[in-house]
Motif scaffolding. Structure first.
Motif, PDB file in Angstrom:
ATOM      1  N   PHE A 197       0.808  -1.220   0.000  1.00 15.70           N
ATOM      2  CA  PHE A 197       0.000   0.000   0.000  1.00 15.70           C
ATOM      3  C   PHE A 197       0.841   1.270   0.000  1.00 15.70           C
ATOM      4  O   PHE A 197       0.299   2.371  -0.053  1.00 15.70           O
ATOM      5  CB  PHE A 197      -0.967  -0.012   1.187  1.00 15.70           C
ATOM      6  CG  PHE A 197      -2.021  -1.079   1.086  1.00 15.70           C
ATOM      7  CD1 PHE A 197      -3.101  -0.939   0.225  1.00 15.70           C
ATOM      8  CD2 PHE A 197      -1.915  -2.235   1.832  1.00 15.70           C
ATOM      9  CE1 PHE A 197      -4.058  -1.928   0.130  1.00 15.70           C
ATOM     10  CE2 PHE A 197      -2.873  -3.241   1.735  1.00 15.70           C
ATOM     11  CZ  PHE A 197      -3.947  -3.093   0.876  1.00 15.70           C
ATOM     12  N   GLY A 198       2.162   1.129   0.064  1.00 14.84           N
ATOM     13  CA  GLY A 198       3.053   2.260  -0.142  1.00 14.84           C
ATOM     14  C   GLY A 198       3.276   3.136   1.083  1.00 14.84           C
ATOM     15  O   GLY A 198       2.680   2.936   2.150  1.00 14.84           O
ATOM     16  N   ASN A 199       4.132   4.133   0.903  1.00 15.00           N
ATOM     17  CA  ASN A 199       4.526   5.012   2.003  1.00 15.00           C
ATOM     18  C   ASN A 199       3.387   5.865   2.535  1.00 15.00           C
ATOM     19  O   ASN A 199       3.362   6.209   3.715  1.00 15.00           O
ATOM     20  CB  ASN A 199       5.679   5.921   1.555  1.00 15.00           C
ATOM     21  CG  ASN A 199       7.018   5.224   1.647  1.00 15.00           C
ATOM     22  OD1 ASN A 199       7.195   4.340   2.476  1.00 15.00           O
ATOM     23  ND2 ASN A 199       7.943   5.606   0.790  1.00 15.00           N
ATOM     24  N   SER A 200       2.451   6.245   1.673  1.00 13.69           N
ATOM     25  CA  SER A 200       1.322   7.069   2.136  1.00 13.69           C
ATOM     26  C   SER A 200       0.559   6.369   3.244  1.00 13.69           C
ATOM     27  O   SER A 200       0.100   7.010   4.204  1.00 13.69           O
ATOM     28  CB  SER A 200       0.380   7.373   0.967  1.00 13.69           C
ATOM     29  OG  SER A 200       1.016   8.187   0.008  1.00 13.69           O
ATOM     30  N   PHE A 201       0.435   5.043   3.133  1.00 15.89           N
ATOM     31  CA  PHE A 201      -0.226   4.283   4.201  1.00 15.89           C
ATOM     32  C   PHE A 201       0.726   4.011   5.357  1.00 15.89           C
ATOM     33  O   PHE A 201       0.362   4.190   6.524  1.00 15.89           O
ATOM     34  CB  PHE A 201      -0.773   2.965   3.656  1.00 15.89           C
ATOM     35  CG  PHE A 201      -1.179   2.005   4.739  1.00 15.89           C
ATOM     36  CD1 PHE A 201      -2.322   2.232   5.487  1.00 15.89           C
ATOM     37  CD2 PHE A 201      -0.393   0.899   5.042  1.00 15.89           C
ATOM     38  CE1 PHE A 201      -2.678   1.361   6.513  1.00 15.89           C
ATOM     39  CE2 PHE A 201      -0.749   0.024   6.059  1.00 15.89           C
ATOM     40  CZ  PHE A 201      -1.896   0.262   6.794  1.00 15.89           C
TER      41      PHE A 201
ATOM     42  N   GLY B 216      -4.517   9.439   0.423  1.00 16.67           N
ATOM     43  CA  GLY B 216      -3.290   9.067  -0.263  1.00 16.67           C
ATOM     44  C   GLY B 216      -3.114   7.576  -0.430  1.00 16.67           C
ATOM     45  O   GLY B 216      -2.105   7.116  -0.969  1.00 16.67           O
ATOM     46  N   TYR B 217      -4.071   6.780   0.057  1.00 16.16           N
ATOM     47  CA  TYR B 217      -4.026   5.323  -0.128  1.00 16.16           C
ATOM     48  C   TYR B 217      -5.464   4.817  -0.189  1.00 16.16           C
ATOM     49  O   TYR B 217      -6.414   5.529   0.154  1.00 16.16           O
ATOM     50  CB  TYR B 217      -3.263   4.643   1.010  1.00 16.16           C
ATOM     51  CG  TYR B 217      -3.854   4.879   2.384  1.00 16.16           C
ATOM     52  CD1 TYR B 217      -4.793   4.010   2.931  1.00 16.16           C
ATOM     53  CD2 TYR B 217      -3.477   5.986   3.155  1.00 16.16           C
ATOM     54  CE1 TYR B 217      -5.343   4.229   4.181  1.00 16.16           C
ATOM     55  CE2 TYR B 217      -4.012   6.213   4.407  1.00 16.16           C
ATOM     56  CZ  TYR B 217      -4.947   5.330   4.915  1.00 16.16           C
ATOM     57  OH  TYR B 217      -5.494   5.551   6.151  1.00 16.16           O
ATOM     58  N   ASP B 218      -5.633   3.589  -0.624  1.00 11.67           N
ATOM     59  CA  ASP B 218      -6.970   3.019  -0.786  1.00 11.67           C
ATOM     60  C   ASP B 218      -7.460   2.511   0.572  1.00 11.67           C
ATOM     61  O   ASP B 218      -7.133   1.391   0.997  1.00 11.67           O
ATOM     62  CB  ASP B 218      -6.933   1.883  -1.812  1.00 11.67           C
ATOM     63  CG  ASP B 218      -8.327   1.488  -2.292  1.00 11.67           C
ATOM     64  OD1 ASP B 218      -9.283   1.635  -1.498  1.00 11.67           O
ATOM     65  OD2 ASP B 218      -8.459   1.042  -3.444  1.00 11.67           O
TER      66      ASP B 218
END
Length: 547
Positions: free
Chosen positions: A129-133, A169-171
């Protein structure tokens, strides 16, 4: 914890595989039987990441979901009875990320990026889910007795409006779906003053579809409304949930005020206490059912993986070898509902086992059907064999081992506060009233009224017949099955008639039942009439009470 086989068998199953625990057995079955099928047909790209050892070995987890200021963080504080690192409570939206509250030898906070590389924690796959999460994900560790048995996941408060969903910034819904597949219990919290379900909350609840057996609903802050308003609030909540959770079954809703402050409205105190105890029992049972839950989730995953393999292989089979591939791909995507129906008939699969058709159509747009693998029946048969024999045997073994060494229930914190002593549920009420009064017989307080009725029923030699007693007992309008049980409890000497003390006891039991309490299977010692007690001092104590 659980033993796969008995010690005298050397810990081996029929195929010579060594399993020391049920967890180890599940992990081995997944990696050897199910994982090859998932990897072959790109299951992890379409549905859920691969499971890791920590997913099988982790403690039961509870996921809290709700709109802002519904009391999610306060609910955790209430269960633990102490603050946890990273906790913020306020009327405004305070929790802006996911917090995994887990047991640790010392208090501390582990940031998300460090958390997803820890092989001992079941969060490694959240890296996708990447850095935003990950910047909004932490693990709060602390030594707490409750956390020795369960872990709790706090989520951000949900707001209404499109802007809030975009600015995360994330789902958010996909993250909830990921947690929903792995936790043991999902608690949706509602505020008695905020029953509206926003667009993002609706999306979050729909993301938890397929996990209906894990979902419980808590109507928090119910003490801030009176009884009439509470009835309307409860009805409005059920109506709102019915529009989002499209199932004919009614969701279990717990009413109460889950914080350690005085009730603002005490007229429903008994209801709130009963509801909180029911919720506590549900949470306390999670360690006992953890192995079965993991087993159940593995079965659901295996069924979905099989269906996915059939879909992918069918699409591969229908593709032309040379020309017109793109056109055929578009045609197959449009025909996906029809393909579902074909596969249902061909392989005798329930419609409920198929993934969401709209989501599947969207994801298929990004793949080359020509590169999909063909159907490999050996992989399907391996999973079928696992479901038919291995899983069934493991399910039996779980119950056998639980009976020998049952897992400890959740204890500590709020779970200890009302178990024993005068503040325990039902203490001094109903059938328990008078249990701590020594040799004083609680029925004697109203016996003078019961005696007036007794002597109008024409006793003979100090006793009334069953016929005469029945006429009076029928005035209570209780069913014959209940009155029959009361008769058996009250007729202490089992002579088919009642003396004055036995009749008073029968009237007392009728009163208890009419007040909404349950009757015991056997008469408690403190309710036995003094004349029918075994020790001689009881009659003397009763005479003193009469005087």
């Amino acid at each position: 914890m659980f033993s796969w086989v008995k010690q005298e068998q050397g810990g081996r199953n029929k195929e010579g595989e060594m399993y020391q625990t049920v967890t180890e057995g599940l992990q081995s079955l997944y990696s050897k039987k199910l994982l090859p099928l998932e990897e072959t047909y790109l299951f992890h790209d379409f549905h859920s990441p691969a499971l890791e050892p920590a997913d099988f070995q982790s403690k039961p987890m509870v996921l809290l979901v709700g709109q802002y200021s519904t009391g999610k963080t306060t609910f955790i504080r209430y269960l633990l009875e102490q603050d946890f690192p990273g906790m913020r409570i306020g009327p405004e939206p305070t929790t802006d990320g996911f917090i995994a509250v887990m047991y640790g030898d010392s208090e501390g906070v582990v940031p998300g990026n460090a958390l997803v590389v820890d092989p001992k924690k079941p969060f490694r796959k959240l890296n996708a889910f990447g850095n935003s999460f990950l910047n909004r994900f932490i693990c709060s560790q602390m030594p707490n007795q409750v956390l020795q048995s369960i872990s709790i996941i706090d989520t951000p408060g949900i707001l209404s409006g499109e802007k809030q969903r975009i600015s995360r910034g994330y789902d958010f819904a996909e993250v909830l779906r990921w947690f929903g597949e792995r936790v043991d219990r999902i608690i949706l919290l509602f505020d008695a003053h905020k029953l509206d379900i926003s667009d993002e909350f609706s999306e979050a609840i729909r993301a938890l579809k397929g996990q209906d057996d894990k979902i419980r609903v808590v109507l928090n802050k119910a003490d801030q409304v009176d009884t009439q308003q509470l009835m309307r609030v409860y009805g409005a909540l059920m109506w709102s949930l019915g529009k989002v959770i499209n199932t004919p079954e009614v969701v279990r809703v717990y009413l109460g005020s889950f914080w350690a402050k005085p009730l603002q409205n005490t007229e429903n105190r008994r209801l709130f206490e009963a509801e909180s105890q029911d919720l506590f029992k549900d949470i306390q049972s999670l360690p006992r059912n953890a192995a079965l839950r993991k087993l159940n989730d593995l079965i659901k995953r295996a069924r979905l993986a099989k269906v996915h393999a059939y879909i992918i292989s069918y699409l591969k089979k229908e593709m032309p070898s040379l020309f017109g591939r793109e056109k055929k791909k578009e045609e197959l995507i449009l025909r996906l509902p029809e393909i579902y129906a074909i596969l249902q008939r061909e392989h005798h699969i329930s419609p409920g086992d198929f993934p969401n058709v709209t989501k599947m159509q969207d994801m298929l747009q990004h793949y080359d059907f020509g590169k999909f693998p063909s159907l490999k029946m050996k992989l399907i048969e391996s999973v079928d064999k696992m479901l038919a024999s291995k899983i069934a045997g493991l399910m039996t073994m779980i119950r056998e081992e639980e009976s020998k060494a049952p897992p400890a229930m959740v204890s500590g914190g709020a779970f200890e506060g009302s178990q024993d002593g005068p503040f325990g549920r039902g203490y001094g009420e109903g059938i328990s009233a008078g249990a701590d009064a020594g040799d004083d017989w609680i029925v004697s307080r109203d016996k003078h009224r019961y005696d007036e009725i007794f002597y109008t029923l024409m006793p003979v030699n100090g006793k009334i017949s069953g016929v005469n007693a029945k006429k009076e007992m029928m005035n209570s309008r209780l069913p014959n099955t209940v009155l029959g049980k009361i008769w058996k409890l009250a007729d202490c000497d089992q002579d088919g008639s009642l003396d004055d003390q036995e009749f008073a006891l029968a009237q007392h039991l009728i009163k208890v039942k009419l007040e909404g309490y349950e009757l015991p299977a056997e008469l408690p010692r403190h309710l036995v009439p003094p004349a029918h007690r075994k020790h001689p001092d009881a009659e003397a104590a009763y005479d003193r009470a009469e005087d």
